[in-house]
Design a protein around this motif. Sequence first.
Motif, PDB file in Angstrom:
ATOM      1  N   ARG A 109     -15.446  -1.202 -14.611  1.00  0.00           N
ATOM      2  CA  ARG A 109     -15.759  -0.012 -13.674  1.00  0.00           C
ATOM      3  C   ARG A 109     -16.782  -0.076 -12.803  1.00  0.00           C
ATOM      4  O   ARG A 109     -16.847   0.386 -11.566  1.00  0.00           O
ATOM      5  CB  ARG A 109     -16.044   1.300 -15.013  1.00  0.00           C
ATOM      6  N   ARG A 112     -15.190  -2.028  -9.851  1.00  0.00           N
ATOM      7  CA  ARG A 112     -14.425  -1.445  -9.281  1.00  0.00           C
ATOM      8  C   ARG A 112     -15.071  -0.412  -8.346  1.00  0.00           C
ATOM      9  O   ARG A 112     -14.721  -0.191  -7.013  1.00  0.00           O
ATOM     10  CB  ARG A 112     -13.576  -0.637  -9.860  1.00  0.00           C
ATOM     11  N   GLN A 115     -17.047  -2.571  -5.551  1.00  0.00           N
ATOM     12  CA  GLN A 115     -15.814  -3.203  -4.423  1.00  0.00           C
ATOM     13  C   GLN A 115     -15.322  -1.895  -3.665  1.00  0.00           C
ATOM     14  O   GLN A 115     -14.596  -2.341  -2.711  1.00  0.00           O
ATOM     15  CB  GLN A 115     -14.758  -4.181  -5.275  1.00  0.00           C
ATOM     16  N   ASP A 117     -12.773  -0.354  -4.698  1.00  0.00           N
ATOM     17  CA  ASP A 117     -11.257  -0.576  -5.019  1.00  0.00           C
ATOM     18  C   ASP A 117     -10.984  -0.597  -6.357  1.00  0.00           C
ATOM     19  O   ASP A 117     -11.308  -1.375  -7.406  1.00  0.00           O
ATOM     20  CB  ASP A 117     -10.934  -2.105  -4.699  1.00  0.00           C
ATOM     21  N   ASP A 118      -9.966   0.786  -6.658  1.00  0.00           N
ATOM     22  CA  ASP A 118      -9.828   0.945  -8.106  1.00  0.00           C
ATOM     23  C   ASP A 118      -8.681  -0.157  -8.947  1.00  0.00           C
ATOM     24  O   ASP A 118      -8.445   0.142 -10.245  1.00  0.00           O
ATOM     25  CB  ASP A 118      -8.973   2.456  -8.250  1.00  0.00           C
ATOM     26  N   GLU A 119      -8.092  -1.012  -8.127  1.00  0.00           N
ATOM     27  CA  GLU A 119      -7.234  -1.967  -8.466  1.00  0.00           C
ATOM     28  C   GLU A 119      -7.925  -3.460  -8.746  1.00  0.00           C
ATOM     29  O   GLU A 119      -7.559  -4.427  -9.257  1.00  0.00           O
ATOM     30  CB  GLU A 119      -6.092  -2.290  -7.543  1.00  0.00           C
ATOM     31  N   PHE A 120      -9.295  -3.408  -8.335  1.00  0.00           N
ATOM     32  CA  PHE A 120     -10.049  -4.749  -8.151  1.00  0.00           C
ATOM     33  C   PHE A 120     -10.142  -5.452  -9.709  1.00  0.00           C
ATOM     34  O   PHE A 120     -10.231  -4.587 -10.746  1.00  0.00           O
ATOM     35  CB  PHE A 120     -11.377  -4.543  -7.693  1.00  0.00           C
TER      36      PHE A 120
END
Length: 124
Positions: A109, A112, A115, A117-120
């Motif tokens: 969490r 993400r 970054q 970016d919710d998919e990182f």
Amino acid sequence: MTTCRTYHCERCPGYCCSHPRIAVTDHDLDRLAAHLGITRAVARRRYTYRYRTADVDEQVLRHRRDHVYRSVCRFFDQRERCCTIYAARPYVCRRYPYGNHCGYYSFLRFERRHQGDDEFIPDF
């Protein structure tokens, strides 16, 4: 008093499934064998190996290469990022993360958010 989990396994890329040693007991092997319709001996031979050092003697689930981590449990679906034997998973997996907090998920969490970016997926 109600306890609240602070992690969501379905949003995690499977950090705990990349643990190098996922130890199984005979009871775990019986459950796995029943789930797969095979004998305990076949399950042990196909899906585990014996890990032995001066301090440890365990039967451990086999791994396979993974595109996110170096390797993951051989029962981990690498595309969907989830357990393929969830109903028959070993006791150690059932207990994880041993409470209401998962350090892996907290790290995920944080990264993400950092970054944006919710998919990182952080690489170790």
